[in-house]
Design an enzyme around this catalytic site. Structure first.
Site, short mmCIF file in Angstrom:
data_model
loop_
_atom_site.label_atom_id
_atom_site.label_comp_id
_atom_site.label_asym_id
_atom_site.label_seq_id
_atom_site.Cartn_x
_atom_site.Cartn_y
_atom_site.Cartn_z
N CYS A 82 0.82 -1.22 0.00
CA CYS A 82 0.00 0.00 0.00
C CYS A 82 0.86 1.27 0.00
CB CYS A 82 -0.92 -0.01 1.22
SG CYS A 82 -2.31 1.11 0.99
N ASP A 116 -6.07 -3.28 12.05
CA ASP A 116 -4.90 -2.41 11.97
C ASP A 116 -4.66 -1.75 13.32
OD1 ASP A 116 -2.91 -0.78 10.91
OD2 ASP A 116 -4.29 0.60 9.94
O1 LIG Z 1 -0.55 4.83 4.48
C1 LIG Z 1 -1.11 5.84 4.89
O2 LIG Z 1 -0.54 6.93 4.94
C2 LIG Z 1 -2.53 5.76 5.36
C3 LIG Z 1 -3.20 6.95 5.63
C4 LIG Z 1 -4.51 6.92 6.05
C5 LIG Z 1 -5.16 5.71 6.21
C6 LIG Z 1 -4.51 4.51 5.98
C7 LIG Z 1 -3.20 4.52 5.54
N1 LIG Z 1 -2.51 3.33 5.28
C8 LIG Z 1 -2.94 2.04 5.65
O3 LIG Z 1 -2.50 1.74 6.95
C9 LIG Z 1 -2.29 0.34 7.09
C10 LIG Z 1 -1.00 0.02 7.82
O4 LIG Z 1 0.09 0.67 7.31
P1 LIG Z 1 1.57 0.40 7.90
O5 LIG Z 1 2.09 -0.84 7.22
O6 LIG Z 1 1.49 0.25 9.38
O7 LIG Z 1 2.33 1.62 7.48
C11 LIG Z 1 -2.37 -0.23 5.70
O8 LIG Z 1 -3.64 -0.84 5.59
C12 LIG Z 1 -2.35 0.95 4.79
O9 LIG Z 1 -3.20 0.69 3.71
#
Ligand SMILES: O=C(O)c1ccccc1N[C@@H]1O[C@H](COP(=O)(O)O)[C@@H](O)[C@H]1O
Length: 201
Positions: free
Chosen positions: A7, A129
């Site tokens: 992502c 998450d």
């Molecule tokens: O990635 C971002 O900046 C973000 C912003 C707002 C909502 C979700 C976002 N990302 C999502 O967060 C999770 C976990 O990310 P990480 O691996 O802990 O960095 C993932 O599902 C992203 O899609």
């Protein structure tokens, strides 16, 4: 086999990295100004067009207007929408009337009530998450035995994926911060994460 989502793609070279490694999903954070990964719908469209047809494009939204999400789905820019704000049942119902795209509702897991809400979500999938692109894990004991298929997110990377897969057996794993160096996607970390999942599955 456990599905993989990478992502927060925001540059053309990021698309090259995922096309080479072949995750199942690729995510674009759309119209989220507080995120360094945010892209406009037009930028997401240009990046999505470069994706390998085997990779499903996902838009990540935080309380975006339903018509914006639906039009990106209906125009084929994305095939799935990940809802990462306070979108409720009414919002999801509204989206369902506007589009047939796949809907993924994200939950920050802090207490048992979060898991009750996730179990009852009308979305096609839920995503569990710690916060939203923070790079932090959460206490996985809280989701052990969760019954419906889910995306596991929050601070995942090649180092902790084997433990996550062994303990939880999620439908999919989703990562962003854990495959970055210096705030941008790192091809070696993406490759290592994808290999870690494929090796396990
Ligand atoms: O990635 C971002 O900046 C973000 C912003 C707002 C909502 C979700 C976002 N990302 C999502 O967060 C999770 C976990 O990310 P990480 O691996 O802990 O960095 C993932 O599902 C992203 O899609």
């Amino acid at each position: 086999m456990t599905k993989i989502k990478i992502c927060g793609l925001s540059r053309r070279c990021d698309i090259g990295f995922v096309n080479r490694c072949g995750p199942d999903y690729a995510g674009f954070v759309v119209n989220v100004p507080k995120s360094r990964r945010s892209v406009t719908p037009e930028e997401a469209q240009a990046l999505s067009a470069l994706l390998s047809p085997d990779i499903i494009p996902v838009g990540v939204f935080v309380n975006e207007r339903a018509e914006v999400v639906a039009s990106m789905l209906n125009d084929g820019i994305i095939f799935a929408a990940q809802l990462h704000g306070s979108e409720d049942e009414d919002y999801i119902g509204d989206l369902r009337r506007r589009t047939g795209g796949i809907l993924i509702q994200a939950f920050s897991v802090a207490s048992p009530s979060d898991m009750e809400r996730a179990a009852a979500s009308p979305a096609d999938y839920v995503l569990l998450d710690s916060g939203g692109g923070t790079g932090r894990t959460f206490d996985w004991r809280q989701i052990k035995g969760f019954k419906r298929p889910y995306f596991l997110a929050g601070g995942l990377g090649a180092d902790n994926l084997p433990a996550a897969l062994a303990e939880l057996r999620p439908f999919a794993v989703d990562m962003s911060s854990g495959v970055e160096t210096g705030g941008v996607k790192d091809p070696a970390k993406i490759e290592a994460a994808v290999a870690a999942v494929r090796r396990y599955s």
